[in-house]
Design an enzyme around this catalytic site. Structure first.
Site, mmCIF file in Angstrom:
data_model
loop_
_atom_site.group_PDB
_atom_site.id
_atom_site.type_symbol
_atom_site.label_atom_id
_atom_site.label_comp_id
_atom_site.label_asym_id
_atom_site.label_seq_id
_atom_site.Cartn_x
_atom_site.Cartn_y
_atom_site.Cartn_z
ATOM 1 C CG ASN A 171 -1.631 1.351 1.470
ATOM 2 O OD1 ASN A 171 -2.678 1.550 0.657
ATOM 3 N ND2 ASN A 171 -1.480 2.262 2.128
ATOM 4 C CD GLU A 172 -1.365 5.656 -0.003
ATOM 5 O OE1 GLU A 172 -0.992 5.967 1.172
ATOM 6 O OE2 GLU A 172 -2.416 6.296 -0.542
ATOM 7 C CD GLU A 228 -6.395 4.407 -1.003
ATOM 8 O OE1 GLU A 228 -6.485 5.519 -0.195
ATOM 9 O OE2 GLU A 228 -5.712 3.355 -0.506
ATOM 10 C CD1 TRP A 249 -6.147 13.261 4.974
ATOM 11 C CD2 TRP A 249 -5.454 14.967 4.060
ATOM 12 N NE1 TRP A 249 -6.055 12.922 3.575
ATOM 13 C CE2 TRP A 249 -5.664 14.078 3.079
ATOM 14 C CE3 TRP A 249 -4.896 16.469 3.612
ATOM 15 C CZ2 TRP A 249 -5.489 14.472 1.639
ATOM 16 C CZ3 TRP A 249 -4.597 16.527 2.471
ATOM 17 C CH2 TRP A 249 -5.064 15.652 1.150
ATOM 18 C CE LYS A 265 -11.569 10.162 16.610
ATOM 19 N NZ LYS A 265 -10.140 10.363 16.425
#
Length: 431
Positions: free
Chosen positions: A91-92, A247, A255, A296
């Site tokens: 992942n990334e 994604e 963020w 979250k």
């Protein structure tokens, strides 16, 4: 792995296929406790403690052994499962490690590249300030407590980090293929990522995918829209084939300075923008909001409220319906008559050059100006590195092309001799 198979089966019964990822992007605590060598060492030679995601050494034999083991287990269990249509490696990928294992691997990489220490000394101009090496064993990676100003060293270290990362990706893919997987492989790349040369990572996988998280509504939305357009074209041109939007955020990011919800219709527009530039998918992170921890409040198709009547859920549903009507576009190609050269190695060289400009280089912005100029003329644009071929274009813009990678001058001379227009700007005359 029964729990995982239950979920894959349930999705498949409801018409949903799976792109199954290897778990190497976040190692478990027991692995770091049992094998401390898997944790990265910073450039100041301090070993990091357990935490974060990408905190693992790609050279570590223990890490390679354990990732290969779990990858083979996954492939053995799911390689023939009809729901699994693709394998997503890690992942990334990102970051670097300066541990003793990586130092030795770096020296071996330099030996392969330069053959003799005399050739390396000449290429790096180490005579200046008395920095000549007597052997490859004396070479250390750039460090704030050691050597960090030697331009050849800093450039080659970045190239080595890319080579290590690509080698680890191949290591994971080899483990999957040992168990006979036949599905294509992908790795999700990141927006304008400057720490790796994606040309090399693209060679390891069958399909390019990337994660798009533009910052909307902080000014005029045309600016991030054009920026995303250029990034879509860059990803498409890594293999000059359809790619995947792996994604994107269905509601608000977590963020930003202020986590703003997208205006009505923007989610649909940005999804279709990806399709228009050659993507074969519009996918989201995440399907359901996390119960806790750092993401979250990251947007999700199903939020904490849990209903299907939110605006975000409804827009995702609309996009799904629209993609069904556009199914015939799957696998289609984009034909471009013009190209912009956007080259990460040249950028590395400029940013480490120690003059003539050390702040406010604005390479990305300069490339965007060329890209936008073409788009305003209604043209499709390829965004390529200078390692790619330029024959076949009518015009190629190479803003701020500073480091000339091997063979580029012959390509340019041939291109112009055959009637092409090649546009250079400031910085290309510096050296």
């Amino acid at each position: 792995m029964d729990w995982l198979e239950e979920r894959i089966d349930l999705l498949y019964k409801n018409g949903i296929s799976t792109i199954l990822s290897t778990p190497s992007g976040a190692r478990p605590r027991w692995l770091a406790d049992t094998y401390p060598e898997v944790l990265r060492v910073r450039e100041d030679r301090v070993r990091q403690i357990f935490g974060e995601r990408h905190n693992h050494c790609y050279t570590s034999p223990a890490y390679r052994e354990k990732t290969a083991q779990i990858d083979r287990e996954l492939a053995r269990r799911f390689g023939k499962h009809p729901a699994v249509v693709m394998w997503h490696v890690s992942n990334e990928y990102g970051g670097e490690c300066h541990c003793p294992l990586c130092q030795e691997a770096f020296r071996e990489w330099l030996k392969e590249r330069y053959k003799t220490i005399e050739v390396l000394n000449d290429a790096w101009c180490t005579t200046f300030w008395g920095k000549r090496y007597s052997s490859f064993s004396q070479v250390e990676s750039p460090s704030s407590i050691g050597e960090w100003e030697l331009h050849g060293l800093t450039l080659d270290w970045k190239r080595f980090v890319t080579a290590r990362t690509a080698d680890f990706a191949r290591h994971e893919i080899a483990a999957l293929k040992e168990e006979g997987i036949t599905q294509p492989t992908t790795v999700n790349l990141m927006y304008d990522y400057q720490q790796l040369n994606y040309d090399e990572l693209a060679k390891c996988v069958d399909v390019i995918s990337w994660d798009a998280y533009p910052v909307w509504h902080e000014g005029e939305d045309i600016v991030p829209a054009l920026d995303q357009a250029m990034q879509h074209d860059y990803m498409r041109c890594l293999k000059h084939k359809p790619y995947l939007l792996m994604e994107s955020c269905p509601s608000s990011l977590n963020w930003q300075k202020v986590s703003k919800l997208k205006r009505p219709g923007l989610l649909t527009a940005s999804g279709l923008q990806a399709i228009a530039h050659g993507s074969d998918s519009v996918m989201y992170f995440q399907i359901r909001q996390s119960r806790g921890a750092s993401e979250k409040f990251h947007g999700a198709v199903i939020d904490h409220y849990g209903g299907d009547d939110t605006r975000g859920f409804k827009e995702v549903k609309v996009i799904g319906e629209m993609l069904e009507t556009l199914a015939e576009a799957k696998g289609s190609s984009v034909k471009a008559d013009v190209a912009v050269i956007y080259d990460v190695e040249s950028r590395w060289a400029m940013e480490e050059a120690q003059g003539p400009r050390n702040e406010g280089l604005f390479y990305h912005e300069a490339a965007m100006k060329s890209y936008i100029a073409f788009k305003r003329l209604g043209l499709n644009v390829d965004v390529i590195s200078q390692a790619q071929e330029i024959d076949g274009y009518r015009m190629v813009a190479a803003p701020m092309l500073y480091l000339f990678r091997d063979g580029i001058e012959e390509k340019v001379r041939r291109f112009v001799a055959e009637g092409g227009i090649f546009v250079l700007t400031y910085w290309s005359g510096v050296v």
